[in-house]
Design a protein around this motif. Sequence first.
Motif, PDB file in Angstrom:
ATOM      1  N   SER A  21      35.698  38.548  39.778  1.00 40.55           N
ATOM      2  CA  SER A  21      37.140  38.820  39.715  1.00 40.55           C
ATOM      3  C   SER A  21      37.373  40.261  39.294  1.00 40.55           C
ATOM      4  N   ALA A  23      40.663  42.283  37.846  1.00 38.75           N
ATOM      5  CA  ALA A  23      42.054  42.327  37.423  1.00 38.75           C
ATOM      6  C   ALA A  23      42.509  43.773  37.382  1.00 38.75           C
ATOM      7  N   SER A  25      45.446  46.776  36.751  1.00 35.43           N
ATOM      8  CA  SER A  25      46.684  47.184  36.082  1.00 35.43           C
ATOM      9  C   SER A  25      46.957  48.629  36.471  1.00 35.43           C
ATOM     10  N   ARG A  72      42.379  38.119  47.731  1.00 35.18           N
ATOM     11  CA  ARG A  72      43.269  38.597  46.661  1.00 35.18           C
ATOM     12  C   ARG A  72      44.252  37.511  46.273  1.00 35.18           C
ATOM     13  N   ASP A  73      44.731  37.623  45.062  1.00 34.94           N
ATOM     14  CA  ASP A  73      45.829  36.788  44.569  1.00 34.94           C
ATOM     15  C   ASP A  73      46.907  37.756  44.111  1.00 34.94           C
ATOM     16  N   ALA A  75      49.924  37.279  43.060  1.00 36.33           N
ATOM     17  CA  ALA A  75      50.648  36.867  41.857  1.00 36.33           C
ATOM     18  C   ALA A  75      49.891  37.282  40.590  1.00 36.33           C
ATOM     19  N   LYS A  76      48.556  37.282  40.666  1.00 38.64           N
ATOM     20  CA  LYS A  76      47.739  37.640  39.517  1.00 38.64           C
ATOM     21  C   LYS A  76      47.274  39.091  39.577  1.00 38.64           C
ATOM     22  N   ASN A  77      47.640  39.787  40.646  1.00 37.93           N
ATOM     23  CA  ASN A  77      47.200  41.169  40.828  1.00 37.93           C
ATOM     24  C   ASN A  77      45.678  41.277  40.678  1.00 37.93           C
ATOM     25  N   THR A  78      44.997  40.379  41.336  1.00 36.73           N
ATOM     26  CA  THR A  78      43.549  40.247  41.183  1.00 36.73           C
ATOM     27  C   THR A  78      42.882  40.140  42.551  1.00 36.73           C
ATOM     28  N   TYR A  80      39.121  39.135  44.422  1.00 39.42           N
ATOM     29  CA  TYR A  80      37.931  38.327  44.170  1.00 39.42           C
ATOM     30  C   TYR A  80      36.829  38.646  45.178  1.00 39.42           C
TER      31      TYR A  80
END
Length: 125
Positions: A21, A23, A25, A72-73, A75-78, A80
Amino acid sequence: QVQLVESGGGSVQAGGSLRLSCAASGYIVNNGCMGWFRQAAGKQREGVAVICFGGGSTYYADSVKGRFTISRDSAKNTVYLQMNSLKPTDTAMYYCAADFSGTWPLLQPGAFRSFGQGTQVAVSS
């Protein structure tokens, strides 16, 4: 300022699976392209997989095609990296990359301006 934090690395036996993962920012994963790179001991950093969000295109190194999947997700700004059928040759530090520099090809480190600190993957035979 872009910050990328990788997680999910570990030690597995050949044939096993891991999901990495990343994440993000200071950066929206729906913008441009993001990728995964890896660097084995004594070797240069190499591109593994890239995803571009304009058209949802994905790109993979030949060595991982059919085994790894980048996703990618939003909503989670992530982002994979699902890694299946792992091989000892997949052993490396894996880095997340973001902020496309405009330099092609995508699967080379110069294509991205920001990298995370990495997460270690070790595959034993």
